[in-house]
Design a protein around this motif. Sequence first.
Motif, PDB file in Angstrom:
ATOM      1  N   PRO A 122     -24.267   5.903  -5.477  1.00 20.58           N
ATOM      2  CA  PRO A 122     -24.360   6.921  -6.538  1.00 20.58           C
ATOM      3  C   PRO A 122     -25.688   6.911  -7.277  1.00 20.58           C
ATOM      4  CG  PRO A 122     -22.819   5.163  -7.126  1.00 20.58           C
ATOM      5  CD  PRO A 122     -23.135   4.995  -5.683  1.00 20.58           C
ATOM      6  N   TYR A 123     -26.251   5.708  -7.511  1.00 18.58           N
ATOM      7  CA  TYR A 123     -27.536   5.640  -8.212  1.00 18.58           C
ATOM      8  C   TYR A 123     -28.644   6.296  -7.390  1.00 18.58           C
ATOM      9  CZ  TYR A 123     -25.837   2.477 -11.855  1.00 18.58           C
ATOM     10  OH  TYR A 123     -25.167   1.925 -12.910  1.00 18.58           O
ATOM     11  N   ALA A 126     -28.225  10.081  -7.359  1.00 17.69           N
ATOM     12  CA  ALA A 126     -28.688  10.620  -8.645  1.00 17.69           C
ATOM     13  C   ALA A 126     -30.207  10.599  -8.713  1.00 17.69           C
ATOM     14  CB  ALA A 126     -28.084   9.812  -9.790  1.00 17.69           C
ATOM     15  N   ALA A 286     -33.539   5.115 -11.272  1.00 11.21           N
ATOM     16  CA  ALA A 286     -32.215   5.157 -10.645  1.00 11.21           C
ATOM     17  C   ALA A 286     -32.253   4.580  -9.236  1.00 11.21           C
ATOM     18  CB  ALA A 286     -31.701   6.596 -10.610  1.00 11.21           C
TER      19      ALA A 286
END
Length: 307
Positions: A122-123, A126, A286
Amino acid sequence: MKPERQAYLLLALIILLWGANWPIMKIGLEYIPPVWFTAIRLLFGAACLFVLLAVRGKLILPVRHDLPALLSMGFVQFGLGLALIHIGLSSVEAGRSAILAYTTPLWVAPMAVLILGERLGPYKIAGLILGLAGLAVLFNPATFDFSNPDVLLGNGLLLAAAICFSVVIVHIRRHRLAMTPLQLVPWQMLLGGCVLMAVATVYEEMPPLAYSHTLAAVIIYNGPIASAYCFWASFTIMRTLSATSTALGSLGVPVAGLVFSAIALGEPLSAPKVLGLTLISSAVVALIVGDFIKKPKLASQWRNPHS
């Protein structure tokens, strides 16, 4: 002084020195064609590092095991990548160039998925979304002149340089060095510099040079300081600080480059540049966090040695 505090001071100094080099390189390109400029910078910097290693008794010839890294970084990173930066910088604002050159981690993530089989968490997802948003802001048709071929080519070359650095990072991830990075880098710089000298001799006419205090200052800054000293300092930092601290600290370079370019060259700190830098910096944070959470990486994988 504690080693960790000394390392943070060195990191702050590198941010200032590499950040200030963007307007300095821009000024130097008014005197020397870009490929010649890159070759001279690399050869001067390599000579300084060779002297440093010889004085410390650590100068050795490259070993066969490290030849892939020597060729990869010598040709692609130091040769092609830096040449593309200097050519692009000839027609693009220095501050904007610094931002585009530091998009390297945005290209590493998808390459690592395709080539190394890494997964996008997810990081990282993103981060890629934020990075693309930052590029969209910088290349917004309302503020970017797509009708100017020189500017369009210059921006494209700067992004291509960042992609070149990404290719090298992905390659180095699969190679464990036998030599220390500091022992290998001057040989890589020498290789890249010699190749570019040959290319410049054939394809790029060197104008007659008259001595100039400005030109001398630019060459001295780019050889011993921005290349030799900053590379030595960056390797010192990597042995002391964590990968995350080093990688996040490197985000200060495009910020400093933007500010120094505004001060030295009068480049406007426009809203698209500031917003684009903010989004891309957030994207890199991120990506680094996502990479670190999955598996801690060496700081050298995220360092951008093209300032």
